[in-house]
Design a protein around this motif. Structure first.
Motif, PDB file in Angstrom:
ATOM      1  N   LYS A   1       0.980  -1.352   0.402  1.00 29.12           N
ATOM      2  CA  LYS A   1      -0.382  -0.121  -0.404  1.00 29.12           C
ATOM      3  C   LYS A   1       0.597   1.226  -0.394  1.00 29.12           C
ATOM      4  O   LYS A   1       2.157   1.620   0.169  1.00 29.12           O
ATOM      5  N   THR A   2       0.185   2.113  -1.084  1.00 30.52           N
ATOM      6  CA  THR A   2       1.265   3.661  -0.795  1.00 30.52           C
ATOM      7  C   THR A   2       1.039   3.904   0.770  1.00 30.52           C
ATOM      8  O   THR A   2       0.168   3.942   1.730  1.00 30.52           O
ATOM      9  N   GLN A   3       2.472   4.732   0.967  1.00 35.40           N
ATOM     10  CA  GLN A   3       2.581   5.317   1.998  1.00 35.40           C
ATOM     11  C   GLN A   3       2.457   7.401   2.184  1.00 35.40           C
ATOM     12  O   GLN A   3       2.252   7.963   3.022  1.00 35.40           O
ATOM     13  N   CYS A   4       1.719   7.598   0.164  1.00 34.05           N
ATOM     14  CA  CYS A   4       1.473   8.235   0.337  1.00 34.05           C
ATOM     15  C   CYS A   4       0.104   9.118  -0.357  1.00 34.05           C
ATOM     16  O   CYS A   4       0.638   8.837  -1.693  1.00 34.05           O
ATOM     17  N   PRO A   5      -0.857   8.529  -0.161  1.00 33.63           N
ATOM     18  CA  PRO A   5      -2.011   9.005  -0.835  1.00 33.63           C
ATOM     19  C   PRO A   5      -1.857  10.628  -1.477  1.00 33.63           C
ATOM     20  O   PRO A   5      -2.235  11.072  -0.857  1.00 33.63           O
ATOM     21  N   LYS A   6      -3.060  10.266  -2.421  1.00 30.47           N
ATOM     22  CA  LYS A   6      -2.967  11.598  -3.082  1.00 30.47           C
ATOM     23  C   LYS A   6      -4.594  12.252  -2.431  1.00 30.47           C
ATOM     24  O   LYS A   6      -4.825  11.340  -2.445  1.00 30.47           O
ATOM     25  N   GLU A   7      -4.801  13.363  -3.478  1.00 28.67           N
ATOM     26  CA  GLU A   7      -5.612  13.858  -2.699  1.00 28.67           C
ATOM     27  C   GLU A   7      -6.731  13.584  -4.005  1.00 28.67           C
ATOM     28  O   GLU A   7      -6.514  13.528  -5.203  1.00 28.67           O
ATOM     29  N   LYS A   8      -7.742  12.816  -3.685  1.00 31.05           N
ATOM     30  CA  LYS A   8      -9.247  12.980  -4.262  1.00 31.05           C
ATOM     31  C   LYS A   8      -9.725  13.738  -5.317  1.00 31.05           C
ATOM     32  O   LYS A   8      -9.631  14.765  -4.419  1.00 31.05           O
TER      33      LYS A   8
ATOM     34  N   GLY B   1      -9.182   9.911 -18.475  1.00 31.19           N
ATOM     35  CA  GLY B   1      -7.800   9.225 -18.817  1.00 31.19           C
ATOM     36  C   GLY B   1      -6.845  10.284 -18.177  1.00 31.19           C
ATOM     37  O   GLY B   1      -5.652  10.453 -18.519  1.00 31.19           O
ATOM     38  N   THR B   2      -7.049  11.249 -17.375  1.00 36.75           N
ATOM     39  CA  THR B   2      -6.001  12.514 -16.645  1.00 36.75           C
ATOM     40  C   THR B   2      -5.382  12.153 -15.799  1.00 36.75           C
ATOM     41  O   THR B   2      -4.092  12.635 -14.593  1.00 36.75           O
ATOM     42  N   ILE B   3      -5.850  11.393 -14.643  1.00 34.40           N
ATOM     43  CA  ILE B   3      -5.950  11.499 -12.814  1.00 34.40           C
ATOM     44  C   ILE B   3      -6.386   9.458 -12.620  1.00 34.40           C
ATOM     45  O   ILE B   3      -6.754   8.993 -13.392  1.00 34.40           O
ATOM     46  N   PHE B   4      -4.647   9.572 -11.995  1.00 28.00           N
ATOM     47  CA  PHE B   4      -4.440   7.919 -11.346  1.00 28.00           C
ATOM     48  C   PHE B   4      -4.420   7.541 -10.380  1.00 28.00           C
ATOM     49  O   PHE B   4      -4.125   8.536  -9.837  1.00 28.00           O
ATOM     50  N   THR B   5      -5.047   6.742  -9.761  1.00 29.57           N
ATOM     51  CA  THR B   5      -5.635   6.678  -8.461  1.00 29.57           C
ATOM     52  C   THR B   5      -4.333   6.038  -7.772  1.00 29.57           C
ATOM     53  O   THR B   5      -3.156   6.100  -8.326  1.00 29.57           O
ATOM     54  N   ASP B   6      -4.169   5.662  -6.331  1.00 30.71           N
ATOM     55  CA  ASP B   6      -3.010   5.101  -5.818  1.00 30.71           C
ATOM     56  C   ASP B   6      -2.129   4.361  -5.726  1.00 30.71           C
ATOM     57  O   ASP B   6      -1.234   4.260  -5.808  1.00 30.71           O
ATOM     58  N   HIS B   7      -2.671   2.914  -6.863  1.00 29.76           N
ATOM     59  CA  HIS B   7      -2.379   1.848  -6.655  1.00 29.76           C
ATOM     60  C   HIS B   7      -2.007   0.851  -8.036  1.00 29.76           C
ATOM     61  O   HIS B   7      -3.197   1.657  -8.863  1.00 29.76           O
ATOM     62  N   MET B   8      -1.918   0.803  -8.651  1.00 34.17           N
ATOM     63  CA  MET B   8      -1.617  -0.107  -9.836  1.00 34.17           C
ATOM     64  C   MET B   8      -0.914  -1.382 -10.066  1.00 34.17           C
ATOM     65  O   MET B   8       0.039  -1.791  -9.060  1.00 34.17           O
ATOM     66  N   PHE B   9      -1.337  -2.997 -10.409  1.00 31.11           N
ATOM     67  CA  PHE B   9      -1.144  -3.850 -10.577  1.00 31.11           C
ATOM     68  C   PHE B   9       0.047  -4.070 -11.269  1.00 31.11           C
ATOM     69  O   PHE B   9      -0.376  -3.633 -12.629  1.00 31.11           O
ATOM     70  N   VAL B  10       1.496  -4.923 -11.158  1.00 28.30           N
ATOM     71  CA  VAL B  10       2.065  -5.716 -12.316  1.00 28.30           C
ATOM     72  C   VAL B  10       2.041  -7.045 -12.363  1.00 28.30           C
ATOM     73  O   VAL B  10       2.452  -8.083 -11.318  1.00 28.30           O
ATOM     74  N   MET B  11       2.797  -7.666 -12.877  1.00 29.82           N
ATOM     75  CA  MET B  11       2.935  -8.945 -12.963  1.00 29.82           C
ATOM     76  C   MET B  11       3.644  -8.790 -14.253  1.00 29.82           C
ATOM     77  O   MET B  11       3.758  -8.915 -15.458  1.00 29.82           O
TER      78      MET B  11
ATOM     79  N   LYS C   1     -11.496   1.457  -4.318  1.00 29.17           N
ATOM     80  CA  LYS C   1     -12.753   1.833  -4.869  1.00 29.17           C
ATOM     81  C   LYS C   1     -13.111   3.182  -4.670  1.00 29.17           C
ATOM     82  O   LYS C   1     -13.785   3.611  -5.070  1.00 29.17           O
ATOM     83  N   ASP C   2     -12.414   3.961  -3.251  1.00 33.18           N
ATOM     84  CA  ASP C   2     -12.796   4.914  -2.887  1.00 33.18           C
ATOM     85  C   ASP C   2     -12.356   5.675  -4.180  1.00 33.18           C
ATOM     86  O   ASP C   2     -12.524   7.160  -3.818  1.00 33.18           O
ATOM     87  N   TRP C   3     -12.087   5.694  -4.988  1.00 39.49           N
ATOM     88  CA  TRP C   3     -11.662   6.978  -5.712  1.00 39.49           C
ATOM     89  C   TRP C   3     -12.762   6.938  -6.908  1.00 39.49           C
ATOM     90  O   TRP C   3     -12.808   7.326  -8.176  1.00 39.49           O
ATOM     91  N   ILE C   4     -13.774   5.784  -6.747  1.00 41.80           N
ATOM     92  CA  ILE C   4     -14.948   5.583  -7.866  1.00 41.80           C
ATOM     93  C   ILE C   4     -15.479   7.065  -7.964  1.00 41.80           C
ATOM     94  O   ILE C   4     -16.044   6.975  -6.377  1.00 41.80           O
ATOM     95  N   PRO C   5     -15.788   7.651  -8.423  1.00 46.74           N
ATOM     96  CA  PRO C   5     -16.857   8.659  -7.987  1.00 46.74           C
ATOM     97  C   PRO C   5     -18.030   8.589  -7.846  1.00 46.74           C
ATOM     98  O   PRO C   5     -18.615   7.621  -8.994  1.00 46.74           O
TER      99      PRO C   5
ATOM    100  N   SER D   1      -8.045   5.133 -13.394  1.00 42.39           N
ATOM    101  CA  SER D   1      -8.628   6.381 -13.529  1.00 42.39           C
ATOM    102  C   SER D   1     -10.105   6.634 -13.475  1.00 42.39           C
ATOM    103  O   SER D   1     -10.717   6.257 -14.208  1.00 42.39           O
ATOM    104  N   PRO D   2     -10.164   7.348 -12.724  1.00 38.68           N
ATOM    105  CA  PRO D   2     -11.792   8.202 -12.100  1.00 38.68           C
ATOM    106  C   PRO D   2     -11.826   9.386 -13.619  1.00 38.68           C
ATOM    107  O   PRO D   2     -11.015   9.542 -13.920  1.00 38.68           O
ATOM    108  N   VAL D   3     -12.920   8.704 -14.144  1.00 34.74           N
ATOM    109  CA  VAL D   3     -13.330   9.511 -14.940  1.00 34.74           C
ATOM    110  C   VAL D   3     -14.891  10.313 -15.638  1.00 34.74           C
ATOM    111  O   VAL D   3     -15.721   9.664 -14.410  1.00 34.74           O
ATOM    112  N   GLY D   4     -15.322  11.281 -15.457  1.00 34.74           N
ATOM    113  CA  GLY D   4     -16.371  11.813 -16.262  1.00 34.74           C
ATOM    114  C   GLY D   4     -17.021  11.229 -17.512  1.00 34.74           C
ATOM    115  O   GLY D   4     -16.309  10.039 -17.811  1.00 34.74           O
TER     116      GLY D   4
END
Length: 356
Positions: free
Chosen positions: A8-15, A25-35, A124-128, A163-166
């Motif tokens: 988990k991020t130690q520096c959450p972004k301001e929503k 597609g201009t704002i991105f959430t705190d985390h990403m998946f990588v494999m 999920k808290d990033w969902i507008p 990315s939260p979007v309108g």
């Protein structure tokens, strides 16, 4: 089942706030998946990490030969308090078809969906909560082999960002204007038109710029051989209602098999409309317009869901669709698909996957 490590991020972004504009597609959430993938190990080390820039070799395959695929889907806040995904199994299947075309190793569908679900659950808290807003999900796979040679990559990364979007179009549900491209082509049968890969979209940029300069929102492509059969819009599949019948270009190897497209075909058939998937020429559309039986035109896609078309430009001809307003069927389709996605309408098709 993947054993996904989570950092988990130690520096959450301001929503973004309710009054902040959400350009697509201009704002991105705190985390990403990588494999990662290694040709000897297969897919390995699935992880969720803080959103950050990637570090890749300047010689990576993706930069020079375009060996990469991507998908797009959304997460929605449901009426019952859960988070809904819309037909993610179809995205997993299509991603593997695209990967197969570009010689990229497939990812098991259940692993693909699990990665999406776990990442969305974390952010999920990033969902507008505003109407017509959602969390856009962008899974993609890129070749990372640091080798300047035209061959399949030995190494890949599967990454998912959120990315939260309108609304995709500033017009919202207001009808858009479409420029019919009769000079350049995007794809031909046997090429990569049916794969969701960057090269398809790079091929459309010049025409898109030309269309925007003329005041049009999107480009409608004709086939690459005879230059007369309708294929798809840059970011959407296309539908026409002609004399009461719903018509859409049939999948032919150069058209992306849209998930919203498939959903719309099912709904229209259930509602009693005759639906025909066929080769349809621009001349047929023009003749239907002249005869007054071109009743509705709309696009379908994950980003816009249903996008009514009010005007088509073909050469010197301007085809106004009815009065330029949204049609009854287009509106019903939008209300139904978005209603199912948001949990306002019962899902009788098994299209919704809930994240609790």
């Amino acid at each position: 089942m993947l054993d996904i490590k989570v950092e988990k991020t130690q520096c959450p972004k301001e929503k973004p706030g309710k009054d902040d504009p959400l350009l697509f597609g201009t704002i991105f959430t705190d985390h990403m998946f990588v494999m990662d993938y290694d040709e000897e190990k297969g897919w390995y080390d699935p992880r969720i990490v803080p959103y950050a820039d990637l570090t890749l070799s300047p010689a990576a395959t993706i930069f020079h030969y375009g060996q990469g695929v991507f998908e797009g889907l959304k997460a929605y806040n449901s009426e019952n308090g859960n988070v809904n995904l819309f037909r993610p199994d179809m995205n997993a299947k299509r991603s593997n078809r695209s990967s197969d075309r570009l010689c990229i190793p497939e990812i098991p569908e259940e692993d693909y969906i699990q990665a999406i679900e776990q990442l969305v659950a974390l952010d999920k808290d990033w969902i507008p909560s505003e109407p017509d807003h959602s969390l856009y999900i962008r899974p993609f796979i890129i070749g990372t082999d640091p080798f300047l040679g035209l061959k399949t990559s030995r190494y890949y990364q599967f990454i998912i960002i959120l990315s939260p979007v309108g609304p995709y179009y500033p017009e919202g549900l207001d009808p858009v204007s479409i420029w019919i491209e009769d000079d350049y082509v995007r794809a031909v049968r046997g090429g990569i038109g049916e794969a969701k890969t960057g090269g398809n979209y790079a091929a459309s940029i010049l025409s898109q710029v030309k269309a925007h300069d003329e005041g049009y929102s999107q480009v409608l492509w004709l086939d690459g051989v005879e230059r007369k059969y309708i294929e798809e819009v840059g970011a959407m599949n296309i539908f026409f209602k002609i004399g009461g019948k719903v018509v859409t270009p049939k999948l032919n190897g150069s058209i992306l098999p849209g998930i919203t497209r498939d959903s719309v075909i099912q709904l229209c058939k259930e509602w009693g409309y005759e639906v025909e998937e066929k080769r349809i020429s621009i001349d047929e559309i023009y003749e239907a317009h002249k005869a007054g039986i071109l009743e509705e035109v709309w696009g379908t896609g994950t980003a816009a869901v249903i996008s009514p078309v009010g005007k088509l430009r073909w050469g010197d001809e301007i085809m106004q669709v009815k009065d330029g307003g949204i049609g009854e069927l287009s509106h019903k389709l939008y209300d139904t698909v978005s209603g199912i996605q948001l949990g306002k309408i019962e899902d009788t098709h098994g299209w919704i996957v809930e994240i609790k």
